[in-house]
Write an enzyme that holds these catalytic residues in place. Structure first.
Site, PDB file in Angstrom:
ATOM      1  N   ARG A  21     -26.034  13.328   1.611  1.00 18.97           N
ATOM      2  CA  ARG A  21     -25.854  11.971   1.077  1.00 18.97           C
ATOM      3  C   ARG A  21     -25.506  11.005   2.202  1.00 18.97           C
ATOM      4  O   ARG A  21     -24.521  11.211   2.930  1.00 18.97           O
ATOM      5  CB  ARG A  21     -24.753  12.010   0.019  1.00 18.97           C
ATOM      6  CG  ARG A  21     -24.220  10.666  -0.409  1.00 18.97           C
ATOM      7  CD  ARG A  21     -23.467  10.832  -1.713  1.00 18.97           C
ATOM      8  NE  ARG A  21     -22.517   9.797  -1.978  1.00 18.97           N
ATOM      9  CZ  ARG A  21     -21.758   9.751  -3.073  1.00 18.97           C
ATOM     10  NH1 ARG A  21     -21.852  10.704  -3.977  1.00 18.97           N
ATOM     11  NH2 ARG A  21     -20.904   8.772  -3.255  1.00 18.97           N
TER      12      ARG A  21
ATOM     13  N   SER B   1     -20.124  15.766 -11.233  1.00 23.12           N
ATOM     14  CA  SER B   1     -19.639  14.586 -10.523  1.00 23.12           C
ATOM     15  C   SER B   1     -18.201  14.731 -10.033  1.00 23.12           C
ATOM     16  O   SER B   1     -17.309  15.111 -10.799  1.00 23.12           O
ATOM     17  CB  SER B   1     -19.716  13.396 -11.496  1.00 23.12           C
ATOM     18  OG  SER B   1     -18.795  12.392 -11.148  1.00 23.12           O
ATOM     19  N   GLY B   2     -17.972  14.382  -8.779  1.00 21.52           N
ATOM     20  CA  GLY B   2     -16.618  14.416  -8.234  1.00 21.52           C
ATOM     21  C   GLY B   2     -15.709  13.403  -8.928  1.00 21.52           C
ATOM     22  O   GLY B   2     -14.553  13.690  -9.239  1.00 21.52           O
TER      23      GLY B   2
ATOM     24  N   ASN C  42     -13.727   7.206  -3.031  1.00 17.45           N
ATOM     25  CA  ASN C  42     -14.884   6.867  -3.849  1.00 17.45           C
ATOM     26  C   ASN C  42     -15.662   5.727  -3.190  1.00 17.45           C
ATOM     27  O   ASN C  42     -15.070   4.797  -2.637  1.00 17.45           O
ATOM     28  CB  ASN C  42     -14.430   6.476  -5.264  1.00 17.45           C
ATOM     29  CG  ASN C  42     -15.619   6.252  -6.171  1.00 17.45           C
ATOM     30  OD1 ASN C  42     -16.164   5.157  -6.234  1.00 17.45           O
ATOM     31  ND2 ASN C  42     -16.033   7.295  -6.856  1.00 17.45           N
ATOM     32  N   SER C  43     -16.975   5.801  -3.272  1.00 16.71           N
ATOM     33  CA  SER C  43     -17.839   4.834  -2.591  1.00 16.71           C
ATOM     34  C   SER C  43     -17.678   3.408  -3.113  1.00 16.71           C
ATOM     35  O   SER C  43     -18.074   2.460  -2.448  1.00 16.71           O
ATOM     36  CB  SER C  43     -19.308   5.249  -2.763  1.00 16.71           C
ATOM     37  OG  SER C  43     -19.492   6.534  -2.281  1.00 16.71           O
TER      38      SER C  43
ATOM     39  N   ASP D  39     -18.540  16.237  -2.283  1.00 18.31           N
ATOM     40  CA  ASP D  39     -17.829  15.281  -1.413  1.00 18.31           C
ATOM     41  C   ASP D  39     -18.208  15.536   0.061  1.00 18.31           C
ATOM     42  O   ASP D  39     -19.378  15.555   0.394  1.00 18.31           O
ATOM     43  CB  ASP D  39     -16.316  15.350  -1.645  1.00 18.31           C
ATOM     44  CG  ASP D  39     -15.935  14.910  -3.071  1.00 18.31           C
ATOM     45  OD1 ASP D  39     -16.744  14.203  -3.689  1.00 18.31           O
ATOM     46  OD2 ASP D  39     -14.868  15.283  -3.559  1.00 18.31           O
TER      47      ASP D  39
ATOM     48  N   ASP E  44     -10.270  10.259  -7.218  1.00 16.67           N
ATOM     49  CA  ASP E  44     -11.455  10.797  -6.544  1.00 16.67           C
ATOM     50  C   ASP E  44     -11.219  10.776  -5.023  1.00 16.67           C
ATOM     51  O   ASP E  44     -11.974  10.174  -4.274  1.00 16.67           O
ATOM     52  CB  ASP E  44     -12.669   9.939  -6.944  1.00 16.67           C
ATOM     53  CG  ASP E  44     -13.993  10.545  -6.504  1.00 16.67           C
ATOM     54  OD1 ASP E  44     -14.023  11.731  -6.137  1.00 16.67           O
ATOM     55  OD2 ASP E  44     -15.001   9.808  -6.521  1.00 16.67           O
TER      56      ASP E  44
ATOM     57  N   GLU F 207     -21.558  14.413   1.504  1.00 12.81           N
ATOM     58  CA  GLU F 207     -21.707  13.038   1.995  1.00 12.81           C
ATOM     59  C   GLU F 207     -21.115  12.901   3.392  1.00 12.81           C
ATOM     60  O   GLU F 207     -20.164  13.620   3.748  1.00 12.81           O
ATOM     61  CB  GLU F 207     -21.064  12.045   1.012  1.00 12.81           C
ATOM     62  CG  GLU F 207     -19.577  12.223   0.787  1.00 12.81           C
ATOM     63  CD  GLU F 207     -19.079  11.518  -0.486  1.00 12.81           C
ATOM     64  OE1 GLU F 207     -19.645  11.762  -1.568  1.00 12.81           O
ATOM     65  OE2 GLU F 207     -18.112  10.742  -0.378  1.00 12.81           O
TER      66      GLU F 207
END
Ligand code: SPV
Ligand code: MG
Length: 292
Positions: free
Chosen positions: A156, A43-44, A119-120, A84, A55, A111
């Site tokens: 993504r 995970s980033g 970060n989303s 990413d 992030d 993504e």
């Protein structure tokens, strides 16, 4: 079997869903494998947090590779890197693929946002998406670069994150599929799994789909199964579990000025030696060091 082949099988498995568990260093990667998971999500968010940075691509991509090298050496199950945006344009992304293959990383997820990413779950609606053409070019460059046919590129889709609707999400996912992505990760920051449900119904099993239910965590896994989701990523739970444990133990030792209350509630030093496989070195020393 190659790690890449294992990941490919996992994403195309008749058993749905399969699961990937987050890890962020060599130790947590070992924990994930020992627990019985078939794959690791690098995970980033977790890798950056464990390095003490944000992030937002504050850690350089080669610093991330250094962590991955330890994770890969420590385990036999496949690792899917959260790559990413690919750390730049198509050229940076294809060089990333080359280096990941050298480290025996099974695949990478990229993504459709702009470098440096955010970060989303932080102000998603203000985040711009990459153009479909640019992102498809990146996917093609990555797939053209891989030497191992089974190396995985997951695309993504951040359309829902950036405030777009189903039509945009589907358009992007299908373009990425046609550009050569091996699977689609459809992401949502809603607390309900509505967006994922709509997407899965319209997608109609066109190509493997991966999800990360970090925000819609209360959805029963049975629902994902019924929708035909191929793989579920438990995206940051080892990092979060360790943060809680570290905060608690540091506070307690600070307050107690003693170890009496904590010793039995944490892993023993022997358990650390076991997971490091200290025993192997002891027997190797008997074999290879001169007897004195
Ligand atoms: C990550 O683990 O860094 C992810 C997945 O991108 S999530 O945190 O759920 O957005
Ligand atoms: Mg991430």
């Amino acid at each position: 079997m190659k790690k890449s082949t294992k990941l490919k099988h996992l994403l195309n498995s008749p058993q749905k869903p399969e699961f990937l568990m987050e890890a962020h260093n060599g130790l947590s990667a070992k924990v994930v494998e020992e627990a019985g998971f078939k794959g690791i999500w690098a995970s980033g968010l977790s890798i950056s947090a464990s390095m003490g940075v944000r992030d937002n691509n504050e850690a350089s991509w080669t610093q991330v590779l250094d962590v991955l090298e330890f994770m890969s050496d420590a385990t036999t199950i496949p690792i899917l890197l959260d790559g990413d945006t690919g750390y730049g344009n198509f050229n940076n992304a294809r060089r990333l693929v080359k280096k990941l293959e050298q480290l025996d990383i099974a695949g990478v997820c990229i993504e459709d946002k702009i470098f440096p990413k955010s970060n989303s779950f932080i102000s998603g609606e203000t985040q711009s998406l990459a153009s479909i053409e640019e992102f498809c070019g990146k996917i093609k460059a990555m797939k053209d670069t891989q030497m191992d046919d089974d190396f995985i590129v997951v695309a993504r889709v951040e359309a829902f994150i950036a405030g777009w609707g189903l039509e945009e999400a589907l358009k992007r996912a299908d373009a990425y599929r046609q550009a050569g992505a091996d699977a689609i990760l459809i992401h949502s920051k809603k607390s309900h799994f509505n967006e994922i449900e709509e997407f899965m119904k319209a997608w109609n099993d066109r190509h493997p789909v991966v999800i990360a239910p970090t925000k819609y965590y209360s959805t029963p896994t049975e629902k994902f199964k019924n929708l035909g989701v191929n793989a579920v990523i438990w995206a940051n739970h080892n990092l979060r579990a360790s943060l809680t444990a570290m905060q608690k133990i540091s506070k307690q030792i600070l307050n107690d000025e003693s170890l009496i209350q904590v010793e039995d509630s944490i892993a023993s030093v022997e358990e650390i030696f076991r997971i490091q496989n200290a025993e192997e070195l002891q027997s190797a020393e008997k074999k290879y060091l001169p007897r004195t």
